[in-house]
Structures are given as C-alpha cells and as structure tokens.
Design an enzyme around this catalytic site. Structure first.
Site, PDB file in Angstrom:
ATOM      1  N   THR A 129      -2.276  19.984  14.915  1.00 22.49           N
ATOM      2  CA  THR A 129      -2.356  21.428  14.848  1.00 22.49           C
ATOM      3  C   THR A 129      -1.870  21.877  13.499  1.00 22.49           C
ATOM      4  O   THR A 129      -0.701  21.728  13.153  1.00 22.49           O
ATOM      5  CB  THR A 129      -1.577  22.147  15.965  1.00 22.49           C
ATOM      6  N   MET A 163     -11.650  25.872   3.529  1.00 19.68           N
ATOM      7  CA  MET A 163     -11.288  25.071   2.356  1.00 19.68           C
ATOM      8  C   MET A 163      -9.987  24.335   2.607  1.00 19.68           C
ATOM      9  O   MET A 163      -9.794  23.213   2.154  1.00 19.68           O
ATOM     10  CB  MET A 163     -11.143  25.967   1.129  1.00 19.68           C
ATOM     11  N   ILE A 164      -9.090  24.970   3.371  1.00 18.50           N
ATOM     12  CA  ILE A 164      -7.793  24.345   3.653  1.00 18.50           C
ATOM     13  C   ILE A 164      -7.948  23.254   4.707  1.00 18.50           C
ATOM     14  O   ILE A 164      -7.430  22.149   4.565  1.00 18.50           O
ATOM     15  CB  ILE A 164      -6.777  25.408   4.126  1.00 18.50           C
ATOM     16  N   ARG A 165      -8.694  23.569   5.762  1.00 20.36           N
ATOM     17  CA  ARG A 165      -8.828  22.599   6.867  1.00 20.36           C
ATOM     18  C   ARG A 165      -9.485  21.299   6.431  1.00 20.36           C
ATOM     19  O   ARG A 165      -9.220  20.234   6.978  1.00 20.36           O
ATOM     20  CB  ARG A 165      -9.657  23.206   8.007  1.00 20.36           C
ATOM     21  N   ASP A 185      -1.497  24.722  12.543  1.00 24.49           N
ATOM     22  CA  ASP A 185      -0.612  25.891  12.702  1.00 24.49           C
ATOM     23  C   ASP A 185       0.850  25.513  12.900  1.00 24.49           C
ATOM     24  O   ASP A 185       1.711  26.376  12.867  1.00 24.49           O
ATOM     25  CB  ASP A 185      -1.035  26.740  13.913  1.00 24.49           C
TER      26      ASP A 185
END
Ligand code: ATP
Ligand code: MG
Length: 463
Positions: free
Chosen positions: A233, A387-389, A235
C-alpha cells in the site's frame, strides 16, 4: 493482565499444527550457509558451532510499542491503553525456522499481485523467487493479472532466478495486476487443480481480505496450503507497521511534482500550484511530502476537515498568501474534501468507491474565487499519481522489499498461513491478516507529526 492475554490470543499466528496436529516437520538447511568459520579466540563465549545457527525460535517476539508515557497528557491521543501505563505487547518475529513443514521438492509456489501498482512489487517478487530456490523449490509460477489469473484462460508464468534477475530495475509488476475477478471458492478450486501449496499474495487491504478468505476456505477443505501476504500500500495505511514498501519512494517522487508546482507558481504572476497526491483514507504521503519538500503552504488530508469558502476557509488564506508572498502551493490527498464533491455511487471492479477529483475541484474553485474578486490567480494543477506508482523502488524501499520477500518464504516454510509480513519498530514480524486490515491506519490530527507539518507549512485551521 486480561489485556495482555487477549493480545496474545489475537496476535497468535495460524500454524499448520493447529489444523493438522500430526503435521510432519523436516529439518531446514536454509541457515547452514550462515555458519562463518571464526577464530578460536573470537569464538570464546559464543555458542559452539553445533549449537549456533541463524534460526528464529518460534517463541521469539518483537515489542510492538516501545515508548513509555509518564502521563496521559504526554501520551495524548497516541495512548493505547486506558491507564496510559506501560503495556507489553509482543508479536511474532519473522525469519527462517529450524523446522519446516514442507518438503521443498513437493512445493508448487505461486505469486500473485493485485490492486494498483506500487514501487517495489518486482523487488518483492524477485526475492520470493530467489529465496524459494535457495530452499530447493523447483516449481515456482506467477499468476497473471491478480486474482483474475485464477480464471481458466490465463496461463501461469514460470518463474526462476534467471527470469527475475533484473525485474527490480523497472517499476510495475512483471505479473500484471487487476481488480475484481473470480470468487474465493473458484480461486481455491483453481489452486487445487493447479496443485499450488504455497501462495504469496502481494496487495492492499482488499487483496489481504481475499487472501484471508482463501486461507479460511483452504482450512475448511482441509488442504495443507500456506497463504502468506506481503502488504502493498503506497498510502502507508496498514495498522501496526512502521511503513509499507513503496511509501518512501512515493514521498520522494511526490517532492519532484511539488517542486515543479512550486517553480510554476513562483514564476507566475499570482501563481498557485495544486498537487494531488495519493491517499484515499490516509494523508501520510501528502503530510510527509509537505514535510520533506518545505515548499507547501497548504496541506489538505482526509483526516482533517476543512472549509474552502467562509472566513476561515482555504481560499481566504490563499488570498492572504498571494497578497503577502505572491504565490502559493497546495498539496491535497485524493481522499480529502470528498464532502465537496457530488456522490456518484460509482464503484470499481473490486467494489471500492470511485472518488471525485478533489484536485480539479480545488483548481476550479480557486479560479472562480479570484476571478470574482477581480484579481485572477494563475492556477497550475499537477496530478502525478501514475508517474509515482510506476516508479522503480528507491534504495530504502528496495531493502525493505528484499527482507519482506525473504520473510514471506520463511513464514510459508515454517508452516504459517493467513499471515502477513511487516516491520515493527525496525524488526521484522509476522502478523495475522485480520489484525492489520480491520481498518486503515490514518494520520492522527493530534499527533506530533501532523503538528510538525502545520508548523512547517504555517497554515491555520480551515474551520
Ligand atoms: P489497493 O491498495 O491498490 O486498492 P487492494 O488490494 O485494496 O489494493 P482491491 O482492488 O480493493 O485492491 O482488491 C484487490 C483484489 O482483492 C480484487 O481482485 C478483489 O476482488 C479482491 N477482494 C477485495 N476485497 C475482498 C474481500 N473482502 N474478499 C475477497 N476478495 C476481495
Ligand atoms: Mg484498497
């Protein structure tokens, strides 16, 4: 105390022996290579070569809570027990066991990745494969596209050290991911047909709920199969864990987006940068990225309610910032301010509510507000989510993935099932799945860290 007894019971991790009292164990050879010859002088005071091994004893525990509060005042909202005194909570230590409950030559291991992408998935897959091979497992497969891959038409992906050698050099998952898919009993049918007796599940809360249901269904059918999860995750919203893999990378990458937003805002006349970051129910990425970058003026997270309009609203403060500083940067977590958006009741394939775009909403409201004031603002909106994932894991996440992947394999060989691996107070642990997915971990608005964030941004309460 009763609290401690209950805790012990809750955090007991399910083992093959619980279901199969006559389960056979075998001596592990995994740690043999850990014996380093030492000089006679150096070896003094150490256990003899015969006694010494690198195995984790099943009674080894890690302390969950390491802080001792002197009063409820200093504990604040972090207090976990009503008296706010010292409570010892010990959880199971991860690592290789001396006795293993699977013969490596009988093992067919499968790896599966579900949900959204997260930096480090390939690193974990790679370590699981490498560690399985060191145990002597020959049959290792990847199930393509998450739980959907247990449908009939998708072929297994054969895995070996050779296949996974360089996969960590890129982001994504070499197995593919998905949401939705067959129900639990269909998944277990498919696993039994394929002869899978070890399943490694990489995914978030939904995936872990699925893994636990698969574990329970297997117990009901009396199948000797180990199901081990690795929490994915971005997050960082899993209970009890210091952090989950991918989070560190996400914060690092988020800073790049924030910096671009800052430069755009700073270079424009009355420039406002808005960056939307991940965080459905938890604002950890937004909070940490704000803390790390030092370029955020307003940080909005799901845990802390705010108003846009009104005398204490975000827009009023934004006006103040434009008047005094000339520009401003806002970062907002995707789950924040959902009360301002129209509810659609739309769900994704896994049944998760699809959120409205708070970033777009804030951008529009800012434009409208300053236009009506007669002095328009130049608003630039950046959504760097994908772009981050899709990034490759950074060094610290790479190491975390390595240890979690290896420990997942140790847990399965040790005969545990329905567990997940994590890091607690810098030590690696096994936890029963239900305990970590009962609800998402959130930023505590009364915590020191959130207050540090407010100190750093200089933002007031928006209520
Ligand atoms: P992310 O953090 O990316 O959302 P996730 O694991 O929560 O990851 P989901 O899409 O919610 O992602 O779920 C992944 C898979 O788990 C899906 O294939 C879904 O069908 C399955 N799943 C979700 N919840 C359950 C549940 N309660 N029981 C069984 N399977 C579930
Ligand atoms: Mg989820």
């Amino acid at each position: 105390s009763k609290f401690e007894d209950d805790f012990e019971k809750r955090f007991n991790i399910p083992h093959m022996r619980d279901i199969f009292p006559d389960a056979v164990s075998y001596p592990s050879t995994f740690c043999l290579r850990m014996r380093t010859p030492v000089s006679e002088e150096f070896a003094k005071g150490y256990p003899s070569d015969e006694e010494w091994h690198g195995y984790i004893n099943k009674n080894d525990r890690v302390l969950l809570k390491v802080i001792r509060y002197s009063s409820p005042t200093s504990a604040g909202a972090e207090c976990i027990d009503p008296d706010c005194t010292w409570v010892e909570q010990w959880i199971h230590r991860a690592g290789p066991r001396e006795k293993i409950y699977f013969k490596p030559e009988d093992v067919k291991a499968a790896i599966i990745t579900c949900g959204g992408l997260c930096p480090g998935l390939n690193d974990v897959i790679r370590q699981i494969v490498i560690t399985l091979e060191i145990y002597g497992v020959k049959k290792i497969v990847g199930i393509p596209f998450g739980y959907r891959g247990f449908g009939k038409e998708l072929a297994e992906i054969p895995l070996s050290r050779k296949v996974v050698q360089n996969v960590h050099l890129s982001g994504g998952s070499l197995l593919g991911v998905s949401r939705g898919g067959p129900n639990v009993s269909e998944i277990v049918d498919s696993m039994q047909e394929r002869g899978i007796n070890m399943l490694f599940v990489l995914g978030g809360n939904g995936t872990h709920a699925g893994a636990n249901a698969i574990h329970n269904e297997l117990r009901k059918r009396g199948s000797k199969v180990a199901v081990v999860g690795v929490p994915k995750t971005i997050d960082n919203d899993i209970l009890l864990m210091d952090k989950t893999f991918g989070f560190d990378t996400a914060v690092e990458e988020a800073q790049r987006a924030i910096n671009s937003a800052y430069i755009e805002a700073h270079s424009a006349y009355r420039g406002v940068g808005v960056v939307k970051l991940m965080g459905r129910s938890s604002g950890f990425i937004a909070m940490q990225a704000a803390l790390a970058s030092g370029q955020i003026d307003i940080c909005l997270i799901p845990e802390v309610p705010f108003e846009l309009h009104g005398p204490h609203g975000v827009l009023k403060h934004l006006n103040y910032l434009l008047e005094t500083k000339g520009s401003a940067v806002i970062c907002v977590a995707e789950g924040a301010g959902q009360n301002f958006l129209e509810k659609t009741n739309a769900k994704d394939a896994s049944g998760n509510t699809i959120f409205g775009d708070i970033g777009v909403h804030i951008q529009q409201e800012i434009k409208k507000y300053f236009k009506e004031l007669g002095d328009p603002a130049d608003v630039k909106y950046i959504d760097p989510t994908y772009m981050i994932r899709a990034c490759r894991a950074n060094a610290s996440d790479g190491i975390l993935c390595t240890v979690l992947g290896q420990n997942a394999v140790h847990g399965a060989f040790a005969g545990y099932s329905g567990i997940t691996v994590g890091i607690c107070n810098t030590h690696y642990v096994y936890l029963p799945i239900p305990e970590v997915i009962s609800y998402p971990r959130t930023v505590d608005p009364n915590s020191r860290m959130w207050h540090r964030c407010l100190t750093s941004t200089g933002q007031p309460d928006f209520i």
